[in-house]
Design a protein around this motif. Structure first.
Motif, short mmCIF file in Angstrom:
data_model
loop_
_atom_site.label_atom_id
_atom_site.label_comp_id
_atom_site.label_asym_id
_atom_site.label_seq_id
_atom_site.Cartn_x
_atom_site.Cartn_y
_atom_site.Cartn_z
N ALA A 128 0.85 -1.20 0.00
CA ALA A 128 0.00 0.00 0.00
C ALA A 128 0.88 1.25 0.00
O ALA A 128 0.63 2.20 -0.76
N ALA A 129 1.94 1.23 0.83
CA ALA A 129 2.83 2.39 0.87
C ALA A 129 3.50 2.60 -0.48
O ALA A 129 3.59 3.72 -0.98
N LEU A 130 3.96 1.48 -1.07
CA LEU A 130 4.59 1.59 -2.39
C LEU A 130 3.61 2.16 -3.42
O LEU A 130 3.98 3.01 -4.23
N SER A 131 2.36 1.69 -3.37
CA SER A 131 1.37 2.21 -4.32
C SER A 131 1.20 3.71 -4.16
O SER A 131 1.13 4.43 -5.15
N ILE A 132 1.16 4.15 -2.89
CA ILE A 132 0.99 5.59 -2.68
C ILE A 132 2.16 6.35 -3.29
O ILE A 132 1.98 7.34 -4.01
N ILE A 133 3.37 5.85 -3.03
CA ILE A 133 4.55 6.52 -3.57
C ILE A 133 4.50 6.55 -5.10
O ILE A 133 4.72 7.59 -5.74
N ILE A 134 4.16 5.40 -5.68
CA ILE A 134 4.15 5.33 -7.14
C ILE A 134 3.06 6.21 -7.73
O ILE A 134 3.28 6.93 -8.70
N LEU A 135 1.89 6.21 -7.11
CA LEU A 135 0.81 7.03 -7.64
C LEU A 135 1.14 8.51 -7.48
O LEU A 135 0.83 9.31 -8.36
N LEU A 136 1.81 8.86 -6.36
CA LEU A 136 2.26 10.25 -6.22
C LEU A 136 3.25 10.58 -7.33
O LEU A 136 3.20 11.65 -7.92
N GLY A 137 4.13 9.61 -7.61
CA GLY A 137 5.11 9.81 -8.68
C GLY A 137 4.42 10.04 -10.01
O GLY A 137 4.79 10.94 -10.77
N VAL A 138 3.39 9.24 -10.26
CA VAL A 138 2.66 9.41 -11.52
C VAL A 138 2.00 10.78 -11.56
O VAL A 138 2.00 11.47 -12.58
N GLY A 139 1.46 11.18 -10.41
CA GLY A 139 0.85 12.50 -10.33
C GLY A 139 1.85 13.60 -10.66
O GLY A 139 1.56 14.50 -11.45
N LEU A 140 3.05 13.48 -10.07
CA LEU A 140 4.09 14.47 -10.36
C LEU A 140 4.46 14.46 -11.83
O LEU A 140 4.62 15.49 -12.46
N LEU A 141 4.56 13.23 -12.36
CA LEU A 141 4.90 13.10 -13.77
C LEU A 141 3.89 13.85 -14.63
O LEU A 141 4.25 14.59 -15.55
N LEU A 142 2.60 13.68 -14.29
CA LEU A 142 1.56 14.31 -15.10
C LEU A 142 1.55 15.83 -14.92
O LEU A 142 1.28 16.56 -15.85
N LEU A 143 1.85 16.27 -13.70
CA LEU A 143 1.74 17.70 -13.43
C LEU A 143 2.99 18.48 -13.80
O LEU A 143 2.92 19.61 -14.22
N ARG A 144 4.16 17.84 -13.60
CA ARG A 144 5.40 18.62 -13.70
C ARG A 144 6.20 18.39 -14.97
O ARG A 144 6.80 19.31 -15.48
N THR A 145 6.24 17.15 -15.45
CA THR A 145 7.15 16.90 -16.57
C THR A 145 6.52 17.32 -17.89
O THR A 145 5.30 17.45 -18.00
N LYS A 146 7.40 17.48 -18.88
CA LYS A 146 6.92 17.87 -20.20
C LYS A 146 6.03 16.79 -20.78
O LYS A 146 4.97 17.06 -21.34
N LEU A 147 6.49 15.52 -20.61
CA LEU A 147 5.73 14.40 -21.15
C LEU A 147 4.34 14.34 -20.50
O LEU A 147 3.32 14.17 -21.17
N GLY A 148 4.34 14.52 -19.17
CA GLY A 148 3.07 14.44 -18.45
C GLY A 148 2.12 15.54 -18.89
O GLY A 148 0.92 15.31 -19.09
N LYS A 149 2.67 16.74 -19.06
CA LYS A 149 1.82 17.84 -19.50
C LYS A 149 1.28 17.56 -20.90
O LYS A 149 0.13 17.87 -21.21
N ALA A 150 2.16 16.97 -21.73
CA ALA A 150 1.71 16.64 -23.09
C ALA A 150 0.58 15.62 -23.03
O ALA A 150 -0.41 15.72 -23.76
#
Lengths: 440, 287, 336
Positions: free
Chosen positions: A295-317
């Protein structure tokens, strides 16, 4: 509250089965279904066959798939009797009087019958009513389920957002990840390249599940890549309609599911590691260490995905394409590359989700369909096409399912989630987080 | 006095009242995600004339059209069509009451034959009810009626040679003609044409224009969205200009081009030339 | 251990029998329903098996629970399917088509899960299913249950032959109904909605209402399929109505050609012939040792069905969506 685990023998497929040797036989299939809908075969269950006069004819044991097929001398009516002593512990006949059943055997055919069983009565606390502890405990379990679902739901939602395609084979990516992890957990590369047998792990032997999970992520990413590269990109280029593509994902899911069955077999199994763990108590909630960590790993990974979508160029695209594909394309975003990335991301998340689900429940070839329906409930709840909505929807569905078992029978908990899906469509079709779009 | 002559006395200012309005719009607004696409205080459309709705890209013309025809619902405000409240009604109800629209991207039903397309347009068909459909005698006579009306219209629009072809085999201009002819099958009192000339080759443009004018002869009110100022000047009796969701000007076609507000609105969006009304064939106003 | 040992006569007889057996009828009826949904009205129903189940349970419960006469029971089965269509259609038919797909696939599974639940056991008999309903229908049957009926080597026992005959009569009636509807103005509106809902609405057609009618009609015909299944197998078991069945129906529809009146019948006959042929041949090959059991055993032969269906569904949808009968020209008009 009584928790029934009903167990049944099933006749698969309509009509009368045709005997394999051309001669007559009687047959049955010993399996029981647990609360999650997984049919678990019973191996080594003994069935004896007698004529109506009580004259013993033959007997047989069920194989690993639960099948028993016993040749009989000719057409007629036979009495099948189940030896309850050979059943797994806790599994008993639902109606003790129906120890024996009759079956009619026609010429050249197999007479089939059913034994109905109960896998013991599991009794929950009935007298104390609904306590705060129960709600909290179930919420934590629901949160865990929701996080795992979320890993699948985000991918499904992103693929829908960027391509407009509802991927009905998404849940098979989850099962794929689960099976890849199982494979590397037990066999390593030597599993399919036999000559490596003496090499060190992961080449010659299985690796710890923690490493096997990495292979599952890679496997999921690979499957996502392959599906886009060799199936859906060509379809898009051919101009095949989304509806046709949706039917293709259905066909794909059927193929994948039954390839999994062919290779893996029908019985659910467990990973080699972290399987039997006793729960630790945190505050007033019991949780096993593996659940806590996944569960903790999932939270970390989902937060990571969130950051990817919000912050990175690829995520924004990705978000830009999901938001307005034409606009994104005209502003210079390589839409096909973004779609490819979304498939790879979705596949790897699903693959890892599969490992977590396999660890928390069991490794099984047919867990996908149930997951698919729950993921649908999650994405519709959150609003089709929004990544964060999908996650919120998954958490609501996960927690809702578990907490609902306080009020409705456990066997119907998934029904509750699906009914919720329909209710959401009636009252808020754009989902919880979705923007009101112009419809109708 | 004809409806057109009645307009002569109407002052050319936004929201002005007309002698015999078929459509009256009040305070209609629609926002998408905080962005106000349409915000019209008051508009009256004169019965029996051809009214053009123009404006730069993103002015909200198509959205406004969708609101009037029931394809979208306004956040607030009312529209009254032929004395009845129209806002809140669904598109098919409005169509049955006589307000029939066409689309910018033509919606010829490509897998039906041309004559089937036409027959679809007729309203109040008995055979469209499920149980009646099962009993052919209930609707055969009406069907023959509808078919002869369809044939007559096809002839008038010079499409009779394609009668039994799939509509999918038609050219863009022919589809526009078919769509217009089909809308007449519904016996409309108000025809709403969304960019009737878009994507039509010049050879067909003139014939299309003639057909639009002929509608006025039959007493049908026409309202259309257009970008081409020449078209507007040629066939319309009244022009309504939209910009940023609002009605900024109204008036007869020959004076509207000199209206300062109109020029500003167009300059605001197209910096290259004044009143280059051709520029907007790309439809970016669909949110 | 040779090809010569394979009993081709047996395999062919089996295949032809299955091609016209009540199972083929069940598939044909379900696919006729799907054809109305998808082929004519453009509705994506991925849960047709739910309608089939509603029909079967409606009929079965009418007798086991309410002791109605068999004819009323059939009507109740149809009403069950219609109500199911209303529940699914009312909220979703205003939305984009994928919502209906998601809701139908989920709802079909809800039906199965509820029917087999212990809570419902007093009513639905749980996973064991209903079977006491068959008596009144047996009484109606003009065929004596034990006797063999058929043409040449293709034969049925009287108990099942009743289902076969009733089934094919229902198929014929359904085809007549569909053919009549589709040549009527009603069919014209439905086809127009399939192609462009907005165009139909702009011409005063209430698209929502027509889609609902189409959903109900196709669902009720699917429900008839469920009743034929109940008659033929003399049982209504929840686990007959599993989700993949819907996609077998889809394949049957696509085989015959989406949007053609005859397609579902053609598809069902071809489907059952091919599946039976392949499975029986496979079993005999395994028995003769021509396919080593290390590769595949007889229980796995049955799984081939799913591979074939999955692959055929995907490939036909992409490369020949018009089915065996459809013309390329018409598909070319499809604004995909």
């Amino acid at each position: 509250m009584l928790l029934f685990v009903s167990s049944v023998l099933l006749i698969w497929g309509p009509g009368l089965a045709v005997a394999q040797e051309g001669g007559e036989s009687v047959g049955t299939r010993l399996r029981f279904e647990n609360v999650d809908g997984d049919r678990i075969p019973i191996e080594g269950g003994r069935v004896t066959v007698a004529t109506l006069d009580g004259e013993a004819v033959a007997e047989g044991l069920s194989d690993a798939e639960g099948n028993v097929e016993i040749p009989v001398p000719g057409p007629g009516t036979y009495v099948l009797t189940l030896d309850v002593e050979t059943l797994p512990e806790g599994v008993v006949l639902r109606d003790p009087d129906r120890l024996s059943t009759e079956t009619q055997v026609l010429e050249g055919q197999t007479g089939r019958t059913i034994f109905a069983l109960i896998a013991g009565d599991v009794t929950l606390d009935t007298d104390e009513g609904v306590s705060f502890r129960q709600i909290l405990q179930l919420s934590v379990e629901g949160l865990k389920l929701g996080l795992f679902l979320g890993m699948g739901a985000i991918g499904l939602s992103l693929i829908f957002g960027t391509t407009g395609l509802v991927n009905f084979s998404h849940s098979e990516m989850i099962v794929w990840g689960m099976l890849v992890a199982y494979f590397f957990n037990f066999y390593g590369f030597a599993g399919f390249l036999g000559f490596m047998a003496n090499w060190p792990a992961p080449f010659g032997a299985g690796v710890n599940l923690a490493f096997a999970a990495l292979f599952a992520i890679a496997g999921g990413a690979g499957l996502g890549y392959a599906m886009d590269r060799w199936i859906f990109l060509p379809l898009r280029e051919r101009g095949v309609s989304l509806i046709s593509q949706m039917v293709v994902t259905i066909g794909l899911s059927l193929i994948l599911r039954y390839v999994f069955l062919f290779i893996f077999g029908g019985s659910p199994r467990f990973f080699a590691d972290f399987t039997a763990q006793s729960a630790i108590t945190i505050g007033i909630v019991d949780i096993t260490p593996k659940d806590l960590i996944t569960a903790a790993l999932s939270i970390i990974i989902l937060l990571g995905v969130g950051l990817l979508l919000l912050r990175t160029k690829l995520g924004k695209a990705m978000r830009a394409v999901a938001d307005n594909r034409d606009l994104a394309e005209s502003s210079g975003i390589d839409v096909q590359r973004v779609i490819r990335s979304v498939w790879v991301l979705g596949g790897s998340l699903a693959g890892l989700g599969g490992v977590f689900i396999g660890l928390s429940e069991q490794v099984s070839w047919n867990i996908g369909f149930r997951m698919l329906l729950l993921i649908f409930a999650a994405v519709v709840l959150g609003g089709l096409g929004t990544a964060f909505g999908a996650l919120v929807g998954a958490l609501v569905v996960g927690i809702g399912i578990q907490v609902s078992t306080l009020f409705i029978p456990t066997e119907l908990k998934n029904v509750g989630a699906l009914a919720l899906l329909i209710l959401v469509l009636v009252f808020r079709p754009q989902g919880i987080l979705g923007r009101a779009e112009r419809i109708g | 006095m004809t409806p057109v002559e009645q307009l002569a006395d109407v002052a050319p200012e936004p929201g002005v009242s007309k002698p015999d309005p078929i459509l009256v719009v009040d305070d209609v607004s629609r926002a998408f995600g905080g962005l106000k696409a349409v915000d019209v205080d008051h508009l009256e459309v004169q019965r029996g004339v051809i009214t053009a709705l123009i404006g730069p890209n993103g002015a909200g013309k198509t959205t406004f059209f969708n609101l009037l025809t029931g394809f979208d619902q306004p956040d607030s405000g009312t529209a009254v069509f032929d004395g009845e409240i129209a806002s809140g009604k669904s598109s098919h109800e409005l169509a049955r009451k006589g307000m029939v629209r066409t689309f910018q991207l033509t919606k010829a039903l490509t897998k039906l034959s041309v004559v089937e397309n036409m027959k679809l347009g007729a309203t109040h068909q008995r055979g469209e009810h499920f149980f009646a459909a099962l009993v052919s005698p209930l609707w055969n006579a009406q069907e023959r009626d509808i078919e002869s009306r369809a044939d007559a219209l096809l002839e008038r629009f010079k499409l009779d040679h394609m009668r039994d072809e799939y509509a999918g085999t038609m050219s863009g201009g022919q589809r526009k003609l078919l769509e217009m002819a089909r809308s007449l099958m519904a016996d409309p009192t108000l025809v709403m044409l969304d960019e009737p000339m878009a994507g039509v080759n010049p050879a067909l443009t003139q014939s299309l224009l003639e057909h639009v004018k002929s509608l006025r002869h039959e007493g049908i009110t026409v309202m259309f969205v257009e970008h081409d100022m020449d078209v507007v000047r040629d066939i319309s009796d009244w022009v309504v200009v939209m910009a940023e969701g609002q009605i900024i000007a109204e008036g007869p076609p020959d004076t509207i081009g000199s209206n300062q507000q109109v020029i500003d609105a167009y300059l605001g969006s197209h910096h290259d030339s004044a009143l280059d009304l051709d520029a907007g064939l790309l439809d970016e106003e669909k949110p | 251990m040779s090809l010569a040992a394979i009993d081709w006569g047996f395999i062919l007889t089996q295949s032809v029998t299955q091609a016209f057996d009540f199972n083929a009828v069940v598939y044909a009826l379900a696919a006729i329903g799907l054809n109305i949904h998808f082929g004519y009205a453009g509705l994506l129903n991925f849960g047709q098996v739910g309608f089939v189940a509603m029909g079967a349970y409606g009929m079965g419960l009418s007798i086991t629970l309410w002791q109605l006469n068999p004819f009323l029971a059939v009507v109740v089965g149809m009403i069950f399917a219609a109500i199911f269509a209303l529940i699914l259609g009312l909220p979703t038919l205003r939305l984009r088509s994928d919502y209906l797909a998601i809701v139908t696939i989920a709802a079909a599974e809800i039906v199965r899960l509820i029917a087999r639940s212990t809570v419902m056991r007093p009513i639905t008999r749980g996973a064991e299913g209903l079977n006491e309903f068959i008596g009144p229908f047996r009484d109606l049957s003009p065929f004596s249950p034990g006797q063999i009926y058929g043409i040449g080597p293709i034969e049925w026992r009287g108990s099942q032959f009743f289902a076969v005959v009733v089934g094919w009569i229902l198929v014929a009636l359904s085809l007549l109904l569909v053919a009549q509807l589709m040549r009527s103005p009603w069919g014209r509106v439905v086809k127009a909605i399939r192609e462009d809902e907005d165009a139909a609405r702009a011409l005063g057609k209430n698209a929502y209402w027509y889609k609902l009618q189409a959903l109900i009609l196709g669902g009720v015909i699917g429900g008839l399929g469920g009743m034929v299944q109940a008659l033929g197998n003399a049982t209504v078991q929840p686990d007959f109505f599993v989700a993949p069945l819907t996609f077998f129906f889809w394949l049957v529809l696509i085989l015959g050609g989406v949007g053609r009146v005859w397609a579902p019948v053609f598809g069902a006959v071809v489907y059952w012939f091919m599946i039976t042929f392949i499975q029986n041949t496979g079993r005999q090959l395994v028995d003769e040792g021509l396919i080593p059991t290390s590769i595949m055993d007889t229980s796995q032969i049955d799984q081939i069905r799913f591979w074939i269906v999955g692959a055929a569904l995907a490939l036909l949808m992409v490369f020949r969506p018009q089915g065996f009968f459809g013309s390329r020209e018409e598909m070319a008009l499809d604004a995909r």
